[in-house]
Design a protein around this motif. Structure first.
Motif, PDB file in Angstrom:
ATOM      1  N   TYR A 485      12.966   1.454   0.712  1.00 26.35           N
ATOM      2  CA  TYR A 485      13.076   0.245  -0.118  1.00 26.35           C
ATOM      3  C   TYR A 485      12.256  -0.887   0.500  1.00 26.35           C
ATOM      4  CZ  TYR A 485      15.850  -4.131  -1.092  1.00 26.35           C
ATOM      5  OH  TYR A 485      16.287  -5.411  -1.343  1.00 26.35           O
ATOM      6  N   VAL A 486      12.447  -1.153   1.791  1.00 25.58           N
ATOM      7  CA  VAL A 486      11.743  -2.262   2.434  1.00 25.58           C
ATOM      8  C   VAL A 486      10.260  -1.946   2.600  1.00 25.58           C
ATOM      9  CG1 VAL A 486      11.583  -3.618   4.564  1.00 25.58           C
ATOM     10  CG2 VAL A 486      13.816  -3.129   3.554  1.00 25.58           C
ATOM     11  N   ALA A 487       9.927  -0.691   2.874  1.00 26.55           N
ATOM     12  CA  ALA A 487       8.517  -0.304   2.973  1.00 26.55           C
ATOM     13  C   ALA A 487       7.806  -0.510   1.640  1.00 26.55           C
ATOM     14  CB  ALA A 487       8.407   1.151   3.425  1.00 26.55           C
ATOM     15  N   ALA A 488       8.470  -0.149   0.544  1.00 23.23           N
ATOM     16  CA  ALA A 488       7.879  -0.358  -0.782  1.00 23.23           C
ATOM     17  C   ALA A 488       7.739  -1.842  -1.083  1.00 23.23           C
ATOM     18  CB  ALA A 488       8.744   0.324  -1.848  1.00 23.23           C
ATOM     19  N   TRP A 489       8.719  -2.630  -0.684  1.00 20.23           N
ATOM     20  CA  TRP A 489       8.640  -4.087  -0.848  1.00 20.23           C
ATOM     21  C   TRP A 489       7.434  -4.631  -0.069  1.00 20.23           C
ATOM     22  CZ3 TRP A 489      12.566  -7.817   1.895  1.00 20.23           C
ATOM     23  CH2 TRP A 489      12.316  -9.136   1.486  1.00 20.23           C
ATOM     24  N   ALA A 490       7.230  -4.135   1.150  1.00 19.23           N
ATOM     25  CA  ALA A 490       6.091  -4.579   1.959  1.00 19.23           C
ATOM     26  C   ALA A 490       4.776  -4.239   1.263  1.00 19.23           C
ATOM     27  CB  ALA A 490       6.155  -3.931   3.345  1.00 19.23           C
ATOM     28  N   HIS A 491       4.669  -3.027   0.715  1.00 22.55           N
ATOM     29  CA  HIS A 491       3.458  -2.656  -0.025  1.00 22.55           C
ATOM     30  C   HIS A 491       3.279  -3.552  -1.251  1.00 22.55           C
ATOM     31  CE1 HIS A 491       1.536   0.912   1.724  1.00 22.55           C
ATOM     32  NE2 HIS A 491       2.743   1.245   2.196  1.00 22.55           N
ATOM     33  N   PHE A 492       4.362  -3.859  -1.928  1.00 20.88           N
ATOM     34  CA  PHE A 492       4.325  -4.725  -3.107  1.00 20.88           C
ATOM     35  C   PHE A 492       3.747  -6.095  -2.730  1.00 20.88           C
ATOM     36  CE2 PHE A 492       6.474  -8.002  -5.640  1.00 20.88           C
ATOM     37  CZ  PHE A 492       6.256  -7.572  -6.944  1.00 20.88           C
ATOM     38  N   ARG A 498      -3.405  -9.303  -1.538  1.00 19.75           N
ATOM     39  CA  ARG A 498      -4.793  -8.841  -1.599  1.00 19.75           C
ATOM     40  C   ARG A 498      -5.419  -9.078  -2.967  1.00 19.75           C
ATOM     41  NH1 ARG A 498      -4.861  -3.037   1.724  1.00 19.75           N
ATOM     42  NH2 ARG A 498      -4.512  -3.944   3.811  1.00 19.75           N
ATOM     43  N   ASP A 499      -4.600  -8.975  -4.027  1.00 27.73           N
ATOM     44  CA  ASP A 499      -5.119  -9.165  -5.382  1.00 27.73           C
ATOM     45  C   ASP A 499      -5.082 -10.623  -5.826  1.00 27.73           C
ATOM     46  OD1 ASP A 499      -5.441  -6.452  -5.412  1.00 27.73           O
ATOM     47  OD2 ASP A 499      -3.706  -6.026  -6.695  1.00 27.73           O
ATOM     48  N   GLY A 509       5.837 -18.611   0.726  1.00 24.50           N
ATOM     49  CA  GLY A 509       4.960 -18.855   1.858  1.00 24.50           C
ATOM     50  C   GLY A 509       5.351 -18.047   3.074  1.00 24.50           C
ATOM     51  N   LEU A 510       6.634 -17.877   3.277  1.00 23.67           N
ATOM     52  CA  LEU A 510       7.144 -17.149   4.435  1.00 23.67           C
ATOM     53  C   LEU A 510       6.811 -15.666   4.355  1.00 23.67           C
ATOM     54  CD1 LEU A 510       8.907 -17.684   7.000  1.00 23.67           C
ATOM     55  CD2 LEU A 510      10.877 -16.982   5.620  1.00 23.67           C
ATOM     56  N   VAL A 511       7.061 -15.044   3.194  1.00 23.32           N
ATOM     57  CA  VAL A 511       6.865 -13.594   3.084  1.00 23.32           C
ATOM     58  C   VAL A 511       5.417 -13.221   2.803  1.00 23.32           C
ATOM     59  CG1 VAL A 511       9.250 -13.177   2.393  1.00 23.32           C
ATOM     60  CG2 VAL A 511       7.515 -13.575   0.624  1.00 23.32           C
ATOM     61  N   ALA A 512       4.604 -14.178   2.362  1.00 24.61           N
ATOM     62  CA  ALA A 512       3.192 -13.889   2.104  1.00 24.61           C
ATOM     63  C   ALA A 512       2.337 -14.007   3.359  1.00 24.61           C
ATOM     64  CB  ALA A 512       2.646 -14.825   1.024  1.00 24.61           C
ATOM     65  N   ALA A 513       2.763 -14.852   4.300  1.00 29.23           N
ATOM     66  CA  ALA A 513       1.949 -15.125   5.487  1.00 29.23           C
ATOM     67  C   ALA A 513       1.535 -13.872   6.254  1.00 29.23           C
ATOM     68  CB  ALA A 513       2.686 -16.102   6.403  1.00 29.23           C
ATOM     69  N   PRO A 514       2.442 -12.896   6.488  1.00 24.86           N
ATOM     70  CA  PRO A 514       2.010 -11.695   7.223  1.00 24.86           C
ATOM     71  C   PRO A 514       0.889 -10.937   6.526  1.00 24.86           C
ATOM     72  CG  PRO A 514       4.404 -11.823   7.160  1.00 24.86           C
ATOM     73  CD  PRO A 514       3.896 -12.855   6.211  1.00 24.86           C
ATOM     74  N   TRP A 515       0.886 -10.973   5.212  1.00 19.64           N
ATOM     75  CA  TRP A 515      -0.108 -10.196   4.466  1.00 19.64           C
ATOM     76  C   TRP A 515      -1.414 -10.960   4.314  1.00 19.64           C
ATOM     77  CZ3 TRP A 515       1.788  -5.755   5.050  1.00 19.64           C
ATOM     78  CH2 TRP A 515       3.174  -5.595   5.105  1.00 19.64           C
ATOM     79  N   GLU A 516      -1.368 -12.271   4.414  1.00 19.91           N
ATOM     80  CA  GLU A 516      -2.605 -13.046   4.508  1.00 19.91           C
ATOM     81  C   GLU A 516      -3.315 -12.676   5.811  1.00 19.91           C
ATOM     82  OE1 GLU A 516      -3.948 -14.920   2.333  1.00 19.91           O
ATOM     83  OE2 GLU A 516      -2.333 -15.408   0.913  1.00 19.91           O
ATOM     84  N   MET A 517      -2.545 -12.552   6.877  1.00 20.65           N
ATOM     85  CA  MET A 517      -3.087 -12.166   8.174  1.00 20.65           C
ATOM     86  C   MET A 517      -3.626 -10.736   8.131  1.00 20.65           C
ATOM     87  SD  MET A 517      -1.034 -12.154  11.806  1.00 20.65           S
ATOM     88  CE  MET A 517       0.175 -10.991  11.148  1.00 20.65           C
ATOM     89  N   ASP A 518      -3.043  -9.914   7.279  1.00 20.78           N
ATOM     90  CA  ASP A 518      -3.391  -8.496   7.209  1.00 20.78           C
ATOM     91  C   ASP A 518      -4.629  -8.236   6.353  1.00 20.78           C
ATOM     92  OD1 ASP A 518      -2.417  -5.717   7.871  1.00 20.78           O
ATOM     93  OD2 ASP A 518      -2.420  -5.552   5.687  1.00 20.78           O
ATOM     94  N   LYS A 519      -5.143  -9.268   5.695  1.00 20.64           N
ATOM     95  CA  LYS A 519      -6.267  -9.063   4.776  1.00 20.64           C
ATOM     96  C   LYS A 519      -7.467  -8.427   5.459  1.00 20.64           C
ATOM     97  CE  LYS A 519      -5.709 -12.420   1.027  1.00 20.64           C
ATOM     98  NZ  LYS A 519      -6.263 -13.656   0.413  1.00 20.64           N
ATOM     99  N   GLU A 520      -7.678  -8.746   6.716  1.00 19.85           N
ATOM    100  CA  GLU A 520      -8.821  -8.195   7.433  1.00 19.85           C
ATOM    101  C   GLU A 520      -8.717  -6.694   7.600  1.00 19.85           C
ATOM    102  OE1 GLU A 520      -7.493  -8.819  12.040  1.00 19.85           O
ATOM    103  OE2 GLU A 520      -8.108 -10.603  10.909  1.00 19.85           O
ATOM    104  N   GLY A 529       0.278  -6.362   9.401  1.00 14.64           N
ATOM    105  CA  GLY A 529       1.051  -7.195   8.484  1.00 14.64           C
ATOM    106  C   GLY A 529       2.516  -6.797   8.458  1.00 14.64           C
ATOM    107  N   LEU A 530       2.771  -5.499   8.512  1.00 14.15           N
ATOM    108  CA  LEU A 530       4.151  -5.021   8.479  1.00 14.15           C
ATOM    109  C   LEU A 530       4.932  -5.509   9.693  1.00 14.15           C
ATOM    110  CD1 LEU A 530       6.317  -3.258   7.097  1.00 14.15           C
ATOM    111  CD2 LEU A 530       5.525  -1.365   8.537  1.00 14.15           C
ATOM    112  N   GLU A 531       4.331  -5.427  10.867  1.00 15.08           N
ATOM    113  CA  GLU A 531       5.019  -5.887  12.075  1.00 15.08           C
ATOM    114  C   GLU A 531       5.388  -7.360  11.943  1.00 15.08           C
ATOM    115  OE1 GLU A 531       6.084  -4.086  14.417  1.00 15.08           O
ATOM    116  OE2 GLU A 531       4.860  -2.272  14.547  1.00 15.08           O
ATOM    117  N   ALA A 532       4.456  -8.162  11.459  1.00 17.29           N
ATOM    118  CA  ALA A 532       4.726  -9.593  11.295  1.00 17.29           C
ATOM    119  C   ALA A 532       5.782  -9.834  10.223  1.00 17.29           C
ATOM    120  CB  ALA A 532       3.434 -10.331  10.941  1.00 17.29           C
ATOM    121  N   PHE A 533       5.757  -9.011   9.172  1.00 20.79           N
ATOM    122  CA  PHE A 533       6.752  -9.125   8.103  1.00 20.79           C
ATOM    123  C   PHE A 533       8.149  -8.829   8.632  1.00 20.79           C
ATOM    124  CE2 PHE A 533       8.848  -6.864   4.393  1.00 20.79           C
ATOM    125  CZ  PHE A 533       9.121  -8.017   3.669  1.00 20.79           C
TER     126      PHE A 533
END
Length: 628
Positions: A485-492, A498-499, A509-520, A529-533
């Protein structure tokens, strides 16, 4: 057993009434002839048949109209005020009151509702209801076949009027301070209980405590608009200063222990007043009064109520034979369990129309929140990753449905069976309740969207899902379904960032920040990104420091990346490939800080507070709804 389940969950029986209906303005003559009211209180619009050119009534074999209650609107009084008049409140609490008006109007007429709007987008609801003479239709739809769906239409009369607190805060506070108002109820979503008081709130409360609500000194023009709990505290302060009995404060949000949450928020608000240095000799006595005299009953609410779509509105005449600008579209099922704890015992006789009044709501809410709301959240993310749009598509998916059933029976239901406070009569029907929940999700007619269910995912997990995981880990039970469940949420979330899509979460802002960092890392798999999430303690609490849990989520996350969603679901269904068990014993000392008590004991403001745009179609806690 089936009869026991039906009785427990409160199935409703449809009543047939005239078929095709529409609203037309009531003429002055018709109003006078029926003894209507020409005063300031609007009279309900006339309802009449729609006739085809040859004079016959349109053939709508799958639509029934519930017999409306016989109501003298001029005799109705507001015994309740409700903050957050969205789709769920209108489909649930008002539906019970509407039935009570029909059962015993002479008593129920004193328990109608004045709505309160705090958010700017509440103006749209106020205008709609006012233009509709404070009535609206509930369209309860059912069916698993899109070509053969049924609907029951109910016209609701129980709302008397609505006040916008940001337009006239004094009028709102004075109305709530009236001794006629015995209950103030809320559907403000989980985040609404965490918004701190503002400078405007302090000013209103101070004047109320000092008996200066109507003094000639004007309020500053740039004063902040009152918040939900600012209005409630100011109204309570006015009653306290005038020597009146308090109202009961009743949360109808999908929050475990929502009565305790409400009381905790009022207590923390009182502490904010003390810290703000309000000038009132009675402040200390008022704080004690809030804690000891106001009652805060817990409730368990349930009716799936998606946001009304433009398509729903446009197709009303063809599908249901009448027009309306903001109908409530929901499922037929509704259930309400209420802790019988009200100031001076004053409340409507809701038990006469199917609600359960009990001394302890917790077992009912635990079963519902865990098996329905938590499952709802788990389903929305895997469904979205599978490219699906609606809830009924996800729950009938060949891989998702067996995954959900395994999560419900082997992880969630197991947590309920391990709870020594759960009564045997509820444990005896867990399997039937699982079947009921899944069958409700299969209702094609509800057309609930996965995107809507995914809103406010951080708050839902924190309040609803986190404690189940902690309990399972403490008992060394599997949490693989939760990890997926949480892994799928992270992918979501990663895909949305990314899109460039908007994340509809009060803590976006809190839950998006790890994935902004993961864009690279967009070119391939990885867990930066997952670790930061998973590090976000505001969401995951002590789980953020639990290596066994983190590893379990990481494995499912990487499996989705490498093997695909369906293969990962297949592994979870048959329990092969991984063992996600872990031991939480090393973190027992931190449990008091987690949401196990479900007490929102901190006041905070999210990094990103979305108000007008996405809240406009957020139906206050329905998830959705469950408004669910």
């Amino acid at each position: 057993m089936a009869a026991h389940v039906a009785a427990m969950i409160g199935f409703r029986t449809a009543l047939a009434a005239p078929r095709a209906l529409r609203r037309v303005p009531r003429s002055r003559a018709a109003r006078d002839a029926r003894g209507g009211n020409d005063g300031g209180f609007a009279v309900r619009a006339e309802i009449r048949r729609i006739a085809s050119p040859d004079g016959t009534v349109a053939d709508l074999p799958n639509v029934t109209f519930k017999r409306p209650p016989k109501v003298d609107r001029a005799a109705c009084k507001s015994g309740m005020m409700h903050i957050g008049v969205g789709g769920f409140h209108r489909s649930h609490q008002q539906a019970f009151m509407n039935e009570l008006l029909d059962v015993n109007f002479d008593v129920a007429k004193n328990w109608c509702t004045t709505g309160v709007g705090v958010m700017p987008n509440d103006a749209g609801m106020r205008d709609y209801l006012r233009d509709n003479d404070w009535t609206y239709p509930i369209v309860a739809r059912s069916g698993t076949d899109a070509g053969n769906m049924r609907a029951e239409v109910e016209e609701v009369y129980a709302i008397r009027d609505m006040i916008l607190a940001f337009e006239d805060p004094i009028a709102c506070i004075e109305a709530m301070a009236s001794p006629d108002v015995k209950i103030v109820s809320l559907t403000i979503t989980e985040f609404g209980y965490r918004v701190p008081l503002n400078s405007g709130d302090f000013k209103f409360i101070e004047r109320a405590l000092n008996g200066e609500m109507d003094c000639e000194t004007p309020y500053p023009e740039d004063m902040e608009k009152p918040s939900t709990f600012g209005i409630i505290c100011a109204s309570a302060a006015a009653r306290f200063q005038r020597g009146l009995r308090p109202f009961t404060l009743m949360s109808c949000d999908n929050l475990p222990h929502n009565g305790d949450v409400c009381k905790g928020r009022m207590t923390s608000a009182a502490e904010e007043l003390v810290c703000a240095g309000l000038c009132s000799i009675s402040l200390d006595e008022f704080v004690v009064w809030l804690q000891n005299e106001v009652r805060y009953p817990s409730t368990m609410v349930d009716r799936i109520t998606p946001a009304t779509s433009w398509d729903d509105i446009a197709t009303m005449p063809d599908k249901y034979g009448f027009e309306d600008n903001w109908p409530v579209m929901c499922e037929p099922y509704k259930h309400w369990v209420i802790e019988d704890d009200f100031v001076d015992g004053q409340r409507p006789a809701w038990e006469r129309v199917g609600a359960l009044l009990v001394p302890d709501v917790r077992p009912h809410e635990l079963m519902k929140v865990r098996l329905l709301n938590v499952t709802h959240s788990a389903m929305c993310y895997v469904g979205a990753l599978a490219g699906l749009t609606h809830v009924h598509e996800a729950v009938t998916h060949k891989m998702i449905k067996p995954f959900l059933r395994r999560l419900m029976t082997e992880e969630i239901a197991a947590s309920l069976r391990a709870d020594p406070t759960m009564p045997g009569e509820l444990l005896a029907v867990l399997d039937e309740y699982v079947d009921l929940v899944l069958s409700r999700f299969e209702n094609v007619a509800v057309k609930d969207t996965l995107d809507r269910v995914a809103m406010d995912g951080s708050e839902k997990f924190r309040v609803q899902g986190r404690e189940v995981i902690m309990e399972r880990l403490a008992r060394e039970g599997t949490v693989r379904g939760f990890a997926l469940y949480v892994a799928a949420w992270a992918h979501f979330l990663r895909r949305a960032v990314r899109d460039g899509e908007k994340i509809r979460d009060a803590s976006a802002g809190l839950v998006a920040a790890p994935w902004e960092m993961d864009k690279e890392n967009a070119g391939g798999p990885g867990t930066v990104g997952l670790e930061a999430f998973l590090d976000i303690e505001e969401v995951f609490g002590v789980l953020a420091r639990h290596e066994g849990w983190r590893d379990a989520v990481k494995r499912e996350f990487l499996d989705i990346d490498s093997a695909g969603l369906e293969a990962t679901l297949l592994g979870a269904i048959f329990g092969v490939g991984h063992n996600s068990n872990a031991d939480l014993s090393s973190l027992e000392r931190a449990r008091e800080r987690a949401s196990g008590t479900f007490a929102l004991d901190e006041t905070c403001v999210a990094d990103t507070i979305e108000t007008d745009e996405w809240r406009a179609d957020d139906e206050a806690a329905v998830f959705v709804s469950l408004e669910a």
